[in-house]
Design a protein around this motif. Structure first.
Motif, PDB file in Angstrom:
ATOM      1  N   PRO A 233       0.782  -1.244   0.000  1.00  0.00           N
ATOM      2  CA  PRO A 233       0.000   0.000   0.000  1.00  0.00           C
ATOM      3  C   PRO A 233       0.811   1.290   0.000  1.00  0.00           C
ATOM      4  CG  PRO A 233      -0.874  -1.583   1.598  1.00  0.00           C
ATOM      5  CD  PRO A 233       0.451  -2.115   1.126  1.00  0.00           C
ATOM      6  N   TRP A 234       2.110   1.242   0.425  1.00  0.00           N
ATOM      7  CA  TRP A 234       2.811   2.494   0.677  1.00  0.00           C
ATOM      8  C   TRP A 234       3.680   2.947  -0.504  1.00  0.00           C
ATOM      9  CZ3 TRP A 234       1.775  -1.342   4.127  1.00  0.00           C
ATOM     10  CH2 TRP A 234       0.841  -0.993   5.115  1.00  0.00           C
ATOM     11  N   ALA A 235       3.163   2.768  -1.679  1.00  0.00           N
ATOM     12  CA  ALA A 235       3.871   3.230  -2.866  1.00  0.00           C
ATOM     13  C   ALA A 235       2.879   3.966  -3.752  1.00  0.00           C
ATOM     14  CB  ALA A 235       4.477   2.057  -3.623  1.00  0.00           C
ATOM     15  N   ASP A 236       3.290   5.106  -4.226  1.00  0.00           N
ATOM     16  CA  ASP A 236       2.430   5.885  -5.105  1.00  0.00           C
ATOM     17  C   ASP A 236       2.802   5.574  -6.548  1.00  0.00           C
ATOM     18  OD1 ASP A 236       0.617   7.673  -6.054  1.00  0.00           O
ATOM     19  OD2 ASP A 236       1.937   9.414  -5.800  1.00  0.00           O
ATOM     20  N   VAL A 237       2.314   4.414  -7.010  1.00  0.00           N
ATOM     21  CA  VAL A 237       2.504   4.031  -8.421  1.00  0.00           C
ATOM     22  C   VAL A 237       1.159   3.561  -8.970  1.00  0.00           C
ATOM     23  CG1 VAL A 237       4.956   3.425  -8.208  1.00  0.00           C
ATOM     24  CG2 VAL A 237       3.209   1.682  -7.782  1.00  0.00           C
ATOM     25  N   ARG A 238       1.062   3.545 -10.277  1.00  0.00           N
ATOM     26  CA  ARG A 238      -0.217   3.240 -10.908  1.00  0.00           C
ATOM     27  C   ARG A 238      -0.749   1.870 -10.502  1.00  0.00           C
ATOM     28  NH1 ARG A 238      -1.529   1.306 -16.476  1.00  0.00           N
ATOM     29  NH2 ARG A 238       0.657   0.696 -16.438  1.00  0.00           N
ATOM     30  N   GLU A 239       0.135   0.880 -10.382  1.00  0.00           N
ATOM     31  CA  GLU A 239      -0.304  -0.503 -10.220  1.00  0.00           C
ATOM     32  C   GLU A 239      -0.460  -0.961  -8.776  1.00  0.00           C
ATOM     33  OE1 GLU A 239      -1.458  -2.331 -12.511  1.00  0.00           O
ATOM     34  OE2 GLU A 239      -0.848  -1.211 -14.305  1.00  0.00           O
ATOM     35  N   VAL A 240      -0.505  -0.007  -7.838  1.00  0.00           N
ATOM     36  CA  VAL A 240      -0.744  -0.385  -6.431  1.00  0.00           C
ATOM     37  C   VAL A 240      -2.041  -1.180  -6.331  1.00  0.00           C
ATOM     38  CG1 VAL A 240      -1.541   0.589  -4.232  1.00  0.00           C
ATOM     39  CG2 VAL A 240       0.551   1.450  -5.277  1.00  0.00           C
ATOM     40  N   GLY A 241      -2.030  -2.222  -5.471  1.00  0.00           N
ATOM     41  CA  GLY A 241      -3.264  -2.942  -5.209  1.00  0.00           C
ATOM     42  C   GLY A 241      -3.105  -4.443  -5.289  1.00  0.00           C
ATOM     43  N   SER A 242      -4.172  -5.155  -4.931  1.00  0.00           N
ATOM     44  CA  SER A 242      -4.149  -6.616  -4.885  1.00  0.00           C
ATOM     45  C   SER A 242      -4.517  -7.188  -6.246  1.00  0.00           C
ATOM     46  CB  SER A 242      -5.156  -7.122  -3.842  1.00  0.00           C
ATOM     47  OG  SER A 242      -4.895  -6.520  -2.600  1.00  0.00           O
ATOM     48  N   LYS A 243      -3.791  -8.228  -6.640  1.00  0.00           N
ATOM     49  CA  LYS A 243      -4.044  -8.873  -7.944  1.00  0.00           C
ATOM     50  C   LYS A 243      -4.045 -10.381  -7.745  1.00  0.00           C
ATOM     51  CE  LYS A 243      -2.839  -4.743  -9.804  1.00  0.00           C
ATOM     52  NZ  LYS A 243      -1.703  -4.306 -10.604  1.00  0.00           N
ATOM     53  N   MET A 244      -4.792 -11.074  -8.590  1.00  0.00           N
ATOM     54  CA  MET A 244      -4.801 -12.532  -8.560  1.00  0.00           C
ATOM     55  C   MET A 244      -4.133 -13.035  -9.830  1.00  0.00           C
ATOM     56  SD  MET A 244      -5.673 -15.027  -6.555  1.00  0.00           S
ATOM     57  CE  MET A 244      -6.815 -14.200  -5.455  1.00  0.00           C
ATOM     58  N   LEU A 245      -3.233 -14.000  -9.650  1.00  0.00           N
ATOM     59  CA  LEU A 245      -2.471 -14.532 -10.779  1.00  0.00           C
ATOM     60  C   LEU A 245      -2.665 -16.048 -10.854  1.00  0.00           C
ATOM     61  CD1 LEU A 245      -0.234 -14.153 -13.007  1.00  0.00           C
ATOM     62  CD2 LEU A 245       1.428 -14.642 -11.194  1.00  0.00           C
ATOM     63  N   VAL A 246      -3.098 -16.518 -12.008  1.00  0.00           N
ATOM     64  CA  VAL A 246      -3.276 -17.961 -12.192  1.00  0.00           C
ATOM     65  C   VAL A 246      -2.422 -18.405 -13.384  1.00  0.00           C
ATOM     66  CG1 VAL A 246      -4.894 -19.807 -12.777  1.00  0.00           C
ATOM     67  CG2 VAL A 246      -5.598 -17.973 -11.210  1.00  0.00           C
ATOM     68  N   ILE A 247      -1.582 -19.401 -13.134  1.00  0.00           N
ATOM     69  CA  ILE A 247      -0.791 -19.972 -14.226  1.00  0.00           C
ATOM     70  C   ILE A 247      -1.397 -21.327 -14.581  1.00  0.00           C
ATOM     71  CG2 ILE A 247       1.495 -20.681 -15.030  1.00  0.00           C
ATOM     72  CD1 ILE A 247       2.722 -18.940 -12.893  1.00  0.00           C
ATOM     73  N   THR A 248      -1.760 -21.457 -15.849  1.00  0.00           N
ATOM     74  CA  THR A 248      -2.306 -22.737 -16.328  1.00  0.00           C
ATOM     75  C   THR A 248      -1.379 -23.310 -17.386  1.00  0.00           C
ATOM     76  OG1 THR A 248      -3.544 -21.593 -18.054  1.00  0.00           O
ATOM     77  CG2 THR A 248      -4.710 -22.055 -15.980  1.00  0.00           C
ATOM     78  N   ASP A 249      -1.600 -24.583 -17.665  1.00  0.00           N
ATOM     79  CA  ASP A 249      -0.871 -25.197 -18.765  1.00  0.00           C
ATOM     80  C   ASP A 249      -1.651 -24.898 -20.042  1.00  0.00           C
ATOM     81  OD1 ASP A 249       0.751 -26.632 -20.384  1.00  0.00           O
ATOM     82  OD2 ASP A 249       0.207 -28.610 -19.586  1.00  0.00           O
ATOM     83  N   ASP A 250      -1.411 -23.661 -20.513  1.00  0.00           N
ATOM     84  CA  ASP A 250      -1.997 -23.225 -21.777  1.00  0.00           C
ATOM     85  C   ASP A 250      -3.530 -23.278 -21.791  1.00  0.00           C
ATOM     86  OD1 ASP A 250      -1.708 -22.099 -24.255  1.00  0.00           O
ATOM     87  OD2 ASP A 250      -1.551 -24.023 -25.296  1.00  0.00           O
ATOM     88  N   ARG A 251      -4.157 -22.820 -20.736  1.00  0.00           N
ATOM     89  CA  ARG A 251      -5.613 -22.725 -20.714  1.00  0.00           C
ATOM     90  C   ARG A 251      -6.015 -21.289 -20.378  1.00  0.00           C
ATOM     91  NH1 ARG A 251      -8.040 -28.172 -17.924  1.00  0.00           N
ATOM     92  NH2 ARG A 251      -6.593 -29.641 -18.908  1.00  0.00           N
ATOM     93  N   PRO A 252      -5.806 -20.392 -21.317  1.00  0.00           N
ATOM     94  CA  PRO A 252      -6.014 -18.957 -21.056  1.00  0.00           C
ATOM     95  C   PRO A 252      -7.394 -18.645 -20.501  1.00  0.00           C
ATOM     96  CG  PRO A 252      -5.016 -19.304 -23.229  1.00  0.00           C
ATOM     97  CD  PRO A 252      -5.388 -20.660 -22.700  1.00  0.00           C
ATOM     98  N   GLU A 253      -8.417 -19.211 -21.086  1.00  0.00           N
ATOM     99  CA  GLU A 253      -9.769 -18.835 -20.652  1.00  0.00           C
ATOM    100  C   GLU A 253     -10.069 -19.332 -19.263  1.00  0.00           C
ATOM    101  OE1 GLU A 253     -12.800 -19.833 -23.491  1.00  0.00           O
ATOM    102  OE2 GLU A 253     -11.569 -18.975 -25.112  1.00  0.00           O
ATOM    103  N   GLU A 254      -9.721 -20.600 -19.003  1.00  0.00           N
ATOM    104  CA  GLU A 254      -9.957 -21.135 -17.662  1.00  0.00           C
ATOM    105  C   GLU A 254      -9.149 -20.361 -16.625  1.00  0.00           C
ATOM    106  OE1 GLU A 254      -9.416 -22.841 -20.388  1.00  0.00           O
ATOM    107  OE2 GLU A 254     -10.325 -24.837 -20.365  1.00  0.00           O
ATOM    108  N   GLY A 255      -7.906 -20.024 -17.000  1.00  0.00           N
ATOM    109  CA  GLY A 255      -7.057 -19.273 -16.077  1.00  0.00           C
ATOM    110  C   GLY A 255      -7.669 -17.923 -15.745  1.00  0.00           C
ATOM    111  N   ALA A 256      -8.103 -17.219 -16.785  1.00  0.00           N
ATOM    112  CA  ALA A 256      -8.687 -15.895 -16.562  1.00  0.00           C
ATOM    113  C   ALA A 256      -9.942 -16.005 -15.710  1.00  0.00           C
ATOM    114  CB  ALA A 256      -8.997 -15.231 -17.904  1.00  0.00           C
ATOM    115  N   ARG A 257     -10.741 -17.049 -15.982  1.00  0.00           N
ATOM    116  CA  ARG A 257     -11.970 -17.224 -15.206  1.00  0.00           C
ATOM    117  C   ARG A 257     -11.662 -17.464 -13.734  1.00  0.00           C
ATOM    118  NH1 ARG A 257     -14.662 -19.943 -19.233  1.00  0.00           N
ATOM    119  NH2 ARG A 257     -13.840 -21.945 -18.514  1.00  0.00           N
ATOM    120  N   LEU A 258     -10.680 -18.360 -13.479  1.00  0.00           N
ATOM    121  CA  LEU A 258     -10.338 -18.678 -12.086  1.00  0.00           C
ATOM    122  C   LEU A 258      -9.733 -17.455 -11.386  1.00  0.00           C
ATOM    123  CD1 LEU A 258     -10.203 -20.785  -9.845  1.00  0.00           C
ATOM    124  CD2 LEU A 258      -7.956 -21.482 -10.731  1.00  0.00           C
TER     125      LEU A 258
END
Lengths: 503, 500
Positions: A233-258
């Motif tokens: 939280p203590w940085a004044d940059v554009r990308e501050v915040g919580s993100k979810m990252l899913v790595i799949t074995d080449d399943r872009p849509e399922e990954g994005a959904r999850l």
């Protein structure tokens, strides 16, 4: 096979008054050519693991710069560029390489570079070309950016805060990259922006269960890894915040959904994930109530009946970029007439030098702390006796070592309050910071540690209770009061309803 | 002939918050076996001169410990004893010796020793026996005691404050002791207690004339040497105060008479010879008045017409045991909106480290000074730009060098106020510290130096005026407020009329 590794990191608090130049890195951790020594430094753990795994496979390992600085303000531009270019030069000299594994932080900000990791990863990609797998391990307090994802094949982020899982995450990353290298896997990374700013200790519920839930998706249905980037939280940059990252074995849509599904869950739980911050005086009230048995700390079901109550002096956490020399908590304890406490570590090299001058048993009129800026509060004038000196105090976190520099322990006259001052700004993570100076934290009513949450790992086993006390120091836990100018909006809690849920 | 030399000294401020252990000596000056640099540092000049003179005579020289600490609180007992015993052990091994020459201070106090020099000299005398000549050079800010007098053959005390005559005194002392060794003279020392506490710069009248008079009387009528032990007001010991010392060629009665006569003269002029201390705000008024041409500094015979007015931040003089990090004067300048000044040197290793981190041209929100104790005042929060960094800053006092440690210079935003912070606590002696950073002291309206009086030697040539500003820091120049417990009474100004 030839593996290239490097470490370059810090967690930049753009609101910190502490400057970040070469010395900050050199004094804390800087090793070249893989010359790490045991017990391994906290931030070297992944690099050593990468090397061990690679050698077991008979790979050659080229180890470039490994450096980490205790969090401070933006790293000076020429310092960042110098370290970055050193890594890039080493890489060019090492070419051709077959794989690159990095240990980065994810929230390093330099003057003119809001996303150091994105910049570094992209330049490495430019050198190695599109086909060489690049993997990076990141701290969960990272600003995860699309640039980092685009430049890498796999990013694996610590799941635990306190960060006790650096080595398992290093293994996980190695496995994914190995799969890619051997053509068994085609990692695809999907990112979801939760639109929230927060800080989430993982031993507390419901966060502890959420971590288990993330893990429950891994290893099936093509899901290789699920990471929750808490953000810093203590940085004044554009990308501050919580993100979810899913790595799949080449399943872009399922990954994005999850990623979206879990990211929205995190958003909904954000208030419950946040630690039970208390203002300073209510924090001390609560600590004393637990100490006297009038209240219980439900977060510590196994708590012993006779340990100290541990107060996290969260706003002065060096690992969040604070000076670690604020006097608010100690002043409040003294004002209340408390007699039994261990307090550490106050970054005050001047106080350490005076203690060294008189030696153990020596008496001093000591002006302690409050020496960096207004956020340090006023210095405290104390009559003390030196009770211990340590020329090279080291603490431990998650199986790795953290240096605290030269250190001195003082007993404040007419009390049993023992204070540790040290010369190298770093948070207090475990009872070792006290016991290595002859102070028994078990015998104290209160223990005050300058740390945000990492101290839970070391202190939960001995604590009767844990309290997060927010004094008016450097790291303001009321995010609405931070002077953000660049953060992408909408985002909670700066915006009441970033998802337009109508709630 | 075999000469034994040693140095062990500091000027102890009984009420200083700065402790004095081994490191204080190690960090400032500690050399064994005569391994001094050439040219020698300020405090080693007498020892190097003794050696030079002795070798010219074909004498053998045994050089023991030579150590000196920046003034601070009473030295830890075990530290004093360790250094003392090292010298005594060296002496025992060197025996027999034919002469002993010591460079001491005269106001060194250890926790359990009020009179370190008296103790050391008596123990040396016990080893060498009654006949071997022992000569001692002392700082004029000494507490001269009977024990020192009885144990030594001759003591020569600096006459000048600023101490620009250290070599001259060393030379004179060598002559006296060489004559004694060769049986040409039989030195007798007579002392008179002036019953007064004070601090007396010697560069202006009437003290300047008194020093000239002492010099003129030496070498005639059997008078070998005249010394005024000014005393050091911030040492709380029985013997605090001003003493007159006369060394004659075995003329005890004449010596005593002369010591009393001159000592009573000093007492009579004690108020005139005290510097024109001013409280902080009146001092700034005066400095600005001189700067504006509305007032003149009569103490400067040839005042520079366009130089700065130099303010001595006397209460924070490291050379008197102060922390050298007080903020009273700089805070007052900023409050008045003064925008042109050079200020040095703040003992603030933390500030230096932060400046080093950002480098020259780097900007910082800096909390400066006020870091050692209550006498430091509150820290100052400043926005600054780093102007320069030096790994080893040295200043010049007389012909000797003074180490100031690592140092940083920075400019306070919105002003032309340039400030130096350093890591080796030391007073500021000369414009050299500013020049080293490219700060032109001549171009400033005011120069503020953390120093009591030594700065006069270096700054008089460029100053339009000199002001002694007494802020409420460590060294209180109102002696009535110093919390003495041990001083022998009656004594002025604690007692209105000590001579009744």
């Amino acid at each position: 096979m030839r593996l290239f590794t490097a470490l370059l990191g810090t967690e930049t608090n753009t609101f910190s008054p502490i400057p970040a130049g070469f010395k900050l890195y050199q004094d804390f951790y800087l090793v070249r050519g893989g010359k790490h020594t045991e017990p391994y430094g906290f931030f070297a753990l992944p690099l050593v693991r990468f090397r061990d795994r690679a050698r077991a496979l008979g790979w050659e390992v080229v180890e470039s710069l490994a450096t980490f600085a205790p969090p401070a303000t933006r790293t000076l531009r020429h310092v960042y560029e110098s370290y970055r270019d050193e890594i890039l030069t080493d890489l060019k000299n090492a070419m051709p390489v077959d794989v690159v594994l990095l240990n980065l932080h994810g929230a390093m900000v330099a003057e003119d570079y809001d996303d150091c990791e994105g910049d570094l990863l992209r330049r490495i990609r430019d050198v190695v070309g599109p086909k060489v797998p690049i993997g990076a391990e990141l701290d969960l307090h990272c600003h995860l950016t699309q640039e980092m994802i685009d430049a890498s094949d796999a990013l694996v982020i610590y799941k635990e805060y306190p960060h006790t899982d650096m080595v398992p995450r290093a293994d996980e990353l190695f496995d994914i990259i190995l799969g890619k290298l051997e053509g068994r896997l085609r990692p695809h990374q999907a990112l979801f922006d939760c639109r929230t700013i927060g800080l989430y200790p993982t031993p507390l519920e419901p966060m502890a269960s959420f971590v288990k839930r993330l893990k429950s998706f891994e290893g099936k249905d093509g899901v290789l890894s699920v990471s929750f980037a808490h953000g810093f939280p203590w940085a004044d940059v554009r990308e501050v915040g919580s993100k979810m990252l899913v790595i799949t074995d080449d399943r872009p849509e399922e990954g994005a959904r999850l990623a979206e599904q879990l990211g929205r869950e995190a958003y909904d739980l954000r208030l419950k994930f946040e630690p039970p911050w208390m203002d300073l005086e209510p924090g001390i009230d609560r600590a004393l109530a637990i100490s006297s048995g009038k209240e219980k700390d439900a977060s510590l079901p196994q708590a012993t009946g006779n340990g100290p109550v541990v107060i996290g002096d969260v706003t002065d956490n060096a690992f969040g970029g604070a000076p670690s020399d604020s006097t608010w908590v100690l002043r409040a304890l003294l004002k209340r007439g408390l007699k039994s406490a261990a307090v550490g570590c106050i970054w005050d090299a001047g106080a350490v030098a005076l203690a060294e001058e008189v030696g153990v048993g020596g008496r001093l009129k000591l002006r302690l702390g409050g020496k960096i800026g207004p956020i340090s509060g006023d210095p405290l004038d104390l009559d003390v006796t030196v009770t211990g000196l340590n020329p090279d105090l080291r603490d431990m976190l998650g199986g790795g070592e953290l240096p605290l520099g030269r250190a001195a322990a003082f007993r404040i006259d007419s009390t049993e309050i023992d204070v540790v001052a040290n010369s190298l700004r770093s948070p207090t993570s475990s009872p070792l910071a006290f016991t290595r100076l002859g102070i028994d934290p078990m015998a104290k009513q209160l223990v005050v540690v300058k740390a945000m949450n990492h101290f839970r790992d070391g202190f939960a086993p001995i604590a009767r209770g844990i309290v997060y006390a927010a004094s008016p120091g450097c790291i303001d836990v009321n995010y609405r009061r931070l002077n953000y100018t660049k953060v992408r909006r909408p985002i909670w809690p700066l915006d009441a309803d970033p998802w337009n849920q109508g709630a | 002939m075999r000469l034994f030399t040693a140095m062990l000294g500091t000027e102890t401020h009984s009420f200083s918050p700065v402790p004095a252990g081994f490191k204080l000596y190690h960090d400032f000056y500690l050399v064994r076996g005569g391994k001094h640099k050439e040219p020698p540092d300020f405090c080693a000049e007498p020892l190097v001169h003794f050696r030079k003179r002795a070798k010219a005579k074909g004498w053998e020289v045994v050089e023991s410990l030579a150590t000196f600490a920046q003034p601070a609180a009473p030295t830890l007992t075990h530290v004093y004893e360790a250094f003392r015993d090292e010298i005594l052990d060296d002496l025992k091994k060197a025996m027999p010796v034919d002469a002993v020459l010591l460079n001491l201070h005269g106001a060194m106090i250890a926790e359990d020793y009020e009179d370190c020099e008296g103790d050391l000299m008596q123990r040396i005398r016990a080893i060498i026996g009654p006949k071997v000549p022992m000569g001692v050079e002392l700082d004029l800010h000494c507490h001269l005691t009977d024990e020192m007098l009885q144990a030594s053959t001759a003591m020569v005390i600096y006459k000048e404050y600023p101490h620009v005559d250290i070599l001259e005194c060393a030379d004179k002392l060598f002559d006296i002791i060489a004559d004694a060794v060769e049986g040409k003279t039989r030195p007798h020392q007579a002392m008179f207690d002036c019953r007064t506490i004070g601090l007396y710069p010697t560069t202006y009248e009437p003290m300047k004339g008194f020093v000239a008079r002492m010099r003129a009387m030496e070498g005639k009528n059997g008078i070998i040497s005249l010394s005024l032990g000014h005393g050091f007001p911030w040492g709380d010991v029985k013997e605090t105060g001003t003493k007159m010392l006369v060394v004659t060629d075995n003329k005890p009665e004449e010596g005593h008479r002369l010591a009393e006569m001159l000592g009573r003269e000093v007492y009579a002029m004690r108020k005139e010879i005290e510097p024109p201390w001013l409280d902080l705000e009146p001092a700034l008024d005066r400095a600005l008045a001189i700067s504006a041409g509305k007032a003149k500094d009569e103490t400067l015979a040839i005042a520079s017409g366009n130089g700065p007015v130099v303010i001595g931040d006397v209460a924070d003089n490291a050379g008197g045991g102060a922390p050298s990090d007080s903020t009273f004067v700089l805070r007052a300048l900023l409050k008045r909106g003064v925008i042109s000044a050079a200020v040095g040197c703040f003992w603030d290793a933390g500030a230096v480290a932060l400046c080093e981190e950002v480098g020259v041209g780097g900007r910082l929100q800096l909390r400066l000074g006020g870091k050692v104790g209550r006498v430091s005042g509150d820290p100052l929060d400043l926005n600054v730009t780093v102007l320069g960094l030096i790994d080893e800053l040295t200043d010049v006092m007389g012909t000797g060098k003074m180490p100031l440690g690592r140092a940083a210079a920075f400019r306070i935003d919105g002003t032309e106020i340039d400030v130096i912070a350093n890591t080796g606590r030391c007073q500021t002696f000369s414009p050299a510290v500013f020049e080293a950073f490219g700060i032109d002291a001549m171009a400033k309206q005011l120069v503020v130096v953390k120093s009591m009086n030594h700065f006069r030697a270096g700054f008089e040539p460029i100053a339009r005026g000199i002001v002694y500003a007494a802020s409420p820091a460590c060294i209180d120049t109102d002696y009535r407020r110093v919390p003495y417990k041990r001083v022998r009474r009656p004594i002025w100004p604690l007692d209105a009329d000590p001579w009744k």
